[in-house]
Motif scaffolding. Structure first.
Motif, PDB file in Angstrom:
ATOM      1  N   HIS A 168       5.368  39.504 -21.906  1.00  0.00           N
ATOM      2  CA  HIS A 168       7.423  40.151 -22.216  1.00  0.00           C
ATOM      3  C   HIS A 168       7.995  39.388 -22.607  1.00  0.00           C
ATOM      4  N   MET A 170      11.651  37.786 -25.236  1.00  0.00           N
ATOM      5  CA  MET A 170      12.368  36.871 -24.891  1.00  0.00           C
ATOM      6  C   MET A 170      14.070  38.193 -24.247  1.00  0.00           C
ATOM      7  N   ARG A 197       0.440  28.203 -17.651  1.00  0.00           N
ATOM      8  CA  ARG A 197       0.119  28.536 -19.569  1.00  0.00           C
ATOM      9  C   ARG A 197      -0.350  30.178 -20.121  1.00  0.00           C
ATOM     10  N   ARG A 241      11.916  24.938 -24.648  1.00  0.00           N
ATOM     11  CA  ARG A 241      12.050  26.360 -24.173  1.00  0.00           C
ATOM     12  C   ARG A 241      10.506  25.115 -23.036  1.00  0.00           C
ATOM     13  N   HIS A 243       7.734  25.623 -20.177  1.00  0.00           N
ATOM     14  CA  HIS A 243       6.760  26.736 -18.937  1.00  0.00           C
ATOM     15  C   HIS A 243       6.497  26.516 -17.695  1.00  0.00           C
ATOM     16  N   GLY A 261      11.045  34.932 -20.248  1.00  0.00           N
ATOM     17  CA  GLY A 261       9.909  35.838 -20.811  1.00  0.00           C
ATOM     18  C   GLY A 261       9.041  35.368 -20.938  1.00  0.00           C
ATOM     19  N   SER A 262       7.516  35.900 -20.932  1.00  0.00           N
ATOM     20  CA  SER A 262       6.434  35.237 -20.467  1.00  0.00           C
ATOM     21  C   SER A 262       5.364  35.370 -21.694  1.00  0.00           C
ATOM     22  N   GLY A 263       4.738  34.792 -21.332  1.00  0.00           N
ATOM     23  CA  GLY A 263       3.184  34.744 -22.204  1.00  0.00           C
ATOM     24  C   GLY A 263       1.990  35.711 -22.300  1.00  0.00           C
TER      25      GLY A 263
HETATM   26  N1  LIG Z   1       9.077  37.198 -31.840  1.00  0.00           N
HETATM   27  C1  LIG Z   1       9.034  37.044 -30.521  1.00  0.00           C
HETATM   28  N2  LIG Z   1      10.309  38.264 -29.736  1.00  0.00           N
HETATM   29  C2  LIG Z   1      11.203  37.409 -28.249  1.00  0.00           C
HETATM   30  N3  LIG Z   1       9.818  37.010 -27.902  1.00  0.00           N
HETATM   31  C3  LIG Z   1       8.947  36.249 -28.276  1.00  0.00           C
HETATM   32  C4  LIG Z   1       8.554  36.551 -29.686  1.00  0.00           C
HETATM   33  N4  LIG Z   1       7.132  35.907 -29.734  1.00  0.00           N
HETATM   34  C5  LIG Z   1       6.641  35.284 -28.615  1.00  0.00           C
HETATM   35  N5  LIG Z   1       7.833  35.916 -27.523  1.00  0.00           N
HETATM   36  C6  LIG Z   1       8.085  35.003 -25.834  1.00  0.00           C
HETATM   37  O1  LIG Z   1       7.785  33.931 -25.905  1.00  0.00           O
HETATM   38  C7  LIG Z   1       6.973  33.553 -24.741  1.00  0.00           C
HETATM   39  C8  LIG Z   1       6.424  32.545 -24.828  1.00  0.00           C
HETATM   40  O2  LIG Z   1       4.819  33.305 -25.456  1.00  0.00           O
HETATM   41  P1  LIG Z   1       3.742  32.653 -26.073  1.00  0.00           P
HETATM   42  O3  LIG Z   1       2.861  33.124 -25.592  1.00  0.00           O
HETATM   43  O4  LIG Z   1       3.504  33.119 -27.426  1.00  0.00           O
HETATM   44  O5  LIG Z   1       3.829  31.394 -26.563  1.00  0.00           O
HETATM   45  P2  LIG Z   1       3.197  30.038 -25.136  1.00  0.00           P
HETATM   46  O6  LIG Z   1       2.824  30.909 -24.166  1.00  0.00           O
HETATM   47  O7  LIG Z   1       4.861  29.510 -25.066  1.00  0.00           O
HETATM   48  O8  LIG Z   1       2.388  29.471 -25.746  1.00  0.00           O
HETATM   49  P3  LIG Z   1       1.523  28.713 -26.300  1.00  0.00           P
HETATM   50  O9  LIG Z   1       0.337  30.311 -25.584  1.00  0.00           O
HETATM   51  O10 LIG Z   1       0.306  28.630 -26.937  1.00  0.00           O
HETATM   52  O11 LIG Z   1       0.625  27.978 -25.178  1.00  0.00           O
HETATM   53  C9  LIG Z   1       6.568  34.869 -24.256  1.00  0.00           C
HETATM   54  O12 LIG Z   1       7.654  35.351 -23.265  1.00  0.00           O
HETATM   55  C10 LIG Z   1       6.715  35.544 -25.179  1.00  0.00           C
HETATM   56  O13 LIG Z   1       6.725  36.599 -24.682  1.00  0.00           O
END
Ligand SMILES: Nc1ncnc2c1ncn2[C@@H]1O[C@H](COP(=O)(O)OP(=O)(O)OP(=O)(O)O)[C@@H](O)[C@H]1O
Ligand SMILES: CC(C)CC(=O)SCCNC(=O)CCNC(=O)[C@H](O)C(C)(C)COP(=O)(O)OP(=O)(O)OC[C@H]1O[C@@H](n2cnc3c(N)ncnc32)[C@H](O)[C@@H]1OP(=O)(O)O
Ligand SMILES: O=C(O)CCC(=O)C(=O)O
Ligand SMILES: [Fe+2]
Ligand SMILES: [Mg+2]
Length: 334
Positions: A168, A170, A197, A241, A243, A261-263
């Protein structure tokens, strides 16, 4: 002065930042029922939050309360969700969302295909979540005593199908809301199982609730983005950020301007959460024409026209007034 008030004053005096600006609101929205020191803009003192908790929300824009919803309640919500998936109950107005990858494939949809339910206000069992007294007690600290449940969701984040569509982007939830003031709106989000995570917990940018509403649009993601999943246009990946790893029943309350947002869900399980956006019933609708919210208004209107099978007279405001439900106090404005 009570002990808590004294402690709060002490803590405030130790903050090395200027006092928050108090934005002007119509007098009907100012709530004078509580002790509301001028420097605290985001919270009311109802004798529930500790001074530390209040200051933490003021500074960070969210607060996590552990173990707020019981296992029994969550198991009941899960059972009801499964009934809905099996189409054993029909809920008026319910929006059933499927992940982009599933919606656009030949894959025969079964219950696992559902990634989100929205607008469950007509399902008494799920809507019980929105009226839980222990949730409303916290909500009141942000909204004041007249409380409307404006938006409901059960999120069933699917295992990622390999295109990262389970993310999802940001965003600020206020982008979707044509009512104000923002400070009298709060989201309650409860983990229905352990979230971490790996399965795509919430990710928040602390302190961003003090900024303004940013421009949102579909992020330019290679694998595509789910319908209406707008993201902050100039997202700064360098911003610190957090988590939010949570246990079943833990609940986070957050401000509608907080960027979050969410990963991706990198597990084989469906990550479940239930949430409700509350607003003070004293809030008022705004016209979003000419603002950054115009793009979402258009998308919502197009979908609402199909869903409610109504003429083009339907307004963005109407789509919210239909769905809002009073959960405490008096329905004064919304
Ligand atoms: N280009 C982007 N624009 C907007 N939001 C983004 C973008 N890239 C990543 N996000 C958001 O950042 C958040 C974290 O995403 P992501 O799963 O990629 O990383 P993480 O969970 O922080 O780290 P990891 O997966 O390395 O443990 C999510 O809300 C994802 O949707
Ligand atoms: C604060 C809060 C509000 C923040 C958020 O929650 S942001 C997300 C907000 N999301 C929403 O409000 C829900 C949006 N989704 C919906 O309303 C529905 O799922 C719809 C997209 C309208 C689909 O409804 P449905 O009943 O499944 O209708 P259909 O099966 O006939 O599909 C119609 C067309 O939509 C497409 N679709 C379905 N799901 C998705 C998807 N996830 N992403 C992108 N496109 C999708 C579907 O492929 C179909 O497209 P065409 O075949 O017409 O081209
Ligand atoms: O549960 C999630 O992944 C967050 C969803 C969210 O932020 C939203 O729908 O507004
Ligand atoms: Fe959100
Ligand atoms: Mg991740």
């Amino acid at each position: 002065m009570s002990r808590a008030a004294e402690r709060l004053k002490l803590l405030i005096n130790h903050l090395d930042r200027p006092p928050a600006v108090i934005t002007a609101a119509p007098t009907s929205v100012q709530t004078s029922t509580y002790n509301h020191p001028q420097r605290l803009r985001y919270t009311f003192d109802t004798d529930l939050l500790t001074p530390e908790q209040r200051l933490s929300y003021e500074e960070n824009g969210f607060i996590l309360i552990k173990n707020l919803v019981s296992e029994e309640d969550i198991d009941r919500f899960r059972k009801e969700f499964e009934k809905i998936c099996r189409q054993e109950v029909k809920v008026p107005g319910l929006v059933v969302m499927r992940d982009l990858v599933i919606a656009k494939s030949e894959f025969v949809a079964d219950q696992k295909a559902i990634s989100k339910l929205q607008d469950f206000q007509e399902d008494p069992e799920l809507f019980r979540y929105c009226s839980l007294p222990q949730i409303l007690q916290y909500v009141e600290c942000f909204t004041g005593p007249n409380i409307m449940a404006m938006h409901t969701m059960l999120i069933n984040k699917p295992p990622d199908a390999g295109k990262k569509t389970s993310r999802h982007p940001m965003h600020q939830d206020l982008h979707y809301f044509p009512f104000r003031p923002a400070d009298r709106i709060v989201c309650a989000w409860t983990a229905m199982e352990k979230v971490h995570r790996q399965n795509g917990c919430l990710v928040v940018l602390p302190g961003t609730h003090t900024s303004t509403l940013q421009e949102h649009d579909y992020p330019d993601w290679e694998g595509g983005v789910n319908k209406m999943y707008h993201g902050v246009r100039n997202y700064d990946p360098q911003h610190p950020r957090v988590h939010l790893e949570m246990e079943k029943g833990d609940t986070v309350f957050f401000h509608p301007l907080l960027i979050h947002g969410s990963g991706m869900n990198q597990t084989q399980g469906f990550r479940k959460a239930i949430s409700c956006h509350y607003a003070s019933a004293d809030c008022y609708y705004i016209d979003v024409m000419g603002t950054t919210q115009e793009n979402i208004e258009k998308e919502v209107k197009d979908i609402a026209l199909k869903k409610y099978d109504m003429d083009s007279e339907i307004t963005f405001k109407d789509t919210w007034a239909f769905r809002g439900r009073l959960v405490q106090g008096e329905r004064t404005s919304l």
